[in-house]
Design a protein around this motif. Sequence first.
Motif, PDB file in Angstrom:
ATOM      1  N   PHE A  13     -25.128 -25.377  41.151  1.00 48.41           N
ATOM      2  CA  PHE A  13     -24.131 -26.102  41.926  1.00 48.41           C
ATOM      3  C   PHE A  13     -24.035 -26.032  43.327  1.00 48.41           C
ATOM      4  O   PHE A  13     -23.631 -26.866  44.178  1.00 48.41           O
ATOM      5  N   LEU A  47     -16.927 -31.887  35.699  1.00 47.31           N
ATOM      6  CA  LEU A  47     -16.875 -30.606  36.177  1.00 47.31           C
ATOM      7  C   LEU A  47     -16.257 -30.768  37.797  1.00 47.31           C
ATOM      8  O   LEU A  47     -16.452 -31.358  38.532  1.00 47.31           O
ATOM      9  N   VAL A 104     -23.586 -21.317  34.958  1.00 44.85           N
ATOM     10  CA  VAL A 104     -23.593 -21.672  36.388  1.00 44.85           C
ATOM     11  C   VAL A 104     -22.684 -20.638  37.268  1.00 44.85           C
ATOM     12  O   VAL A 104     -21.609 -20.950  36.803  1.00 44.85           O
ATOM     13  N   HIS A 110     -14.295 -27.437  33.549  1.00 41.75           N
ATOM     14  CA  HIS A 110     -14.655 -28.517  32.679  1.00 41.75           C
ATOM     15  C   HIS A 110     -13.358 -29.251  32.338  1.00 41.75           C
ATOM     16  O   HIS A 110     -12.459 -28.462  31.746  1.00 41.75           O
TER      17      HIS A 110
HETATM   18  P1  5GP Z   1     -20.845 -23.035  32.166  1.00 43.58           P
HETATM   19  O1  5GP Z   1     -21.222 -22.772  30.835  1.00 43.58           O
HETATM   20  O2  5GP Z   1     -21.364 -22.503  33.273  1.00 43.58           O
HETATM   21  O3  5GP Z   1     -19.350 -23.201  32.171  1.00 43.58           O
HETATM   22  O4  5GP Z   1     -21.317 -24.808  32.457  1.00 43.58           O
HETATM   23  C1  5GP Z   1     -22.095 -25.250  33.168  1.00 43.58           C
HETATM   24  C2  5GP Z   1     -22.129 -26.406  33.041  1.00 43.58           C
HETATM   25  O5  5GP Z   1     -22.965 -27.447  33.817  1.00 43.58           O
HETATM   26  C3  5GP Z   1     -22.971 -27.036  31.728  1.00 43.58           C
HETATM   27  O6  5GP Z   1     -21.912 -27.834  30.686  1.00 43.58           O
HETATM   28  C4  5GP Z   1     -24.058 -27.911  32.015  1.00 43.58           C
HETATM   29  O7  5GP Z   1     -24.274 -29.104  31.058  1.00 43.58           O
HETATM   30  C5  5GP Z   1     -23.749 -28.334  33.716  1.00 43.58           C
HETATM   31  N1  5GP Z   1     -24.791 -28.518  34.172  1.00 43.58           N
HETATM   32  C6  5GP Z   1     -25.935 -27.712  34.315  1.00 43.58           C
HETATM   33  N2  5GP Z   1     -26.926 -28.061  35.275  1.00 43.58           N
HETATM   34  C7  5GP Z   1     -26.312 -29.416  35.928  1.00 43.58           C
HETATM   35  C8  5GP Z   1     -26.695 -30.286  36.570  1.00 43.58           C
HETATM   36  O8  5GP Z   1     -27.705 -29.880  37.402  1.00 43.58           O
HETATM   37  N3  5GP Z   1     -25.915 -31.118  36.810  1.00 43.58           N
HETATM   38  C9  5GP Z   1     -24.829 -31.397  36.355  1.00 43.58           C
HETATM   39  N4  5GP Z   1     -23.956 -32.799  36.703  1.00 43.58           N
HETATM   40  N5  5GP Z   1     -24.386 -30.568  35.332  1.00 43.58           N
HETATM   41  C10 5GP Z   1     -25.002 -29.520  35.135  1.00 43.58           C
END
Ligand code: 5GP
Length: 123
Positions: A13, A47, A104, A110
Amino acid sequence: MTFATTYDDTNIFARILRGEIPCDRVMENDHVLAFRDIRPQAPVHILVIPKGRYRDAADFGANASAAEIEAFWRAVSQIAGAHGLTDRGFRIIANAGADGGQEVPHFHVHILGGKSLGAMVGK
Ligand code: 5GP
């Protein structure tokens, strides 16, 4: 209260914020960027991230300015309304750390909606 924090500037991010990686942006202002999740878990899966360097919700709540916190939650509300989620309902998730399954390490929520989302926590 101040949480000790380390922030990884190489996280995906941070790279999106620097424009190194594209995103499907849905809104942006001085403090906030919102974009569609690359692996959507619902018809609407957006997001919302602060532009500041905050690792997770605890870091953000402890160390962000009042202006950043206000901008963030106003954006969440605005996005939910703009995507037609406020009548039927929606879910906000903020994963944090290892037990929270955070992938991330840049604070984000979300926004999920557009279908009945079922149980809050899986087994
Ligand atoms: P976490 O588990 O950290 O709450 O969620 C991270 C989210 O980031 C995941 O739902 C994943 O699909 C999303 N994500 C990871 N890499 C990327 C990216 O390069 N672009 C976008 N738009 N979403 C991403």
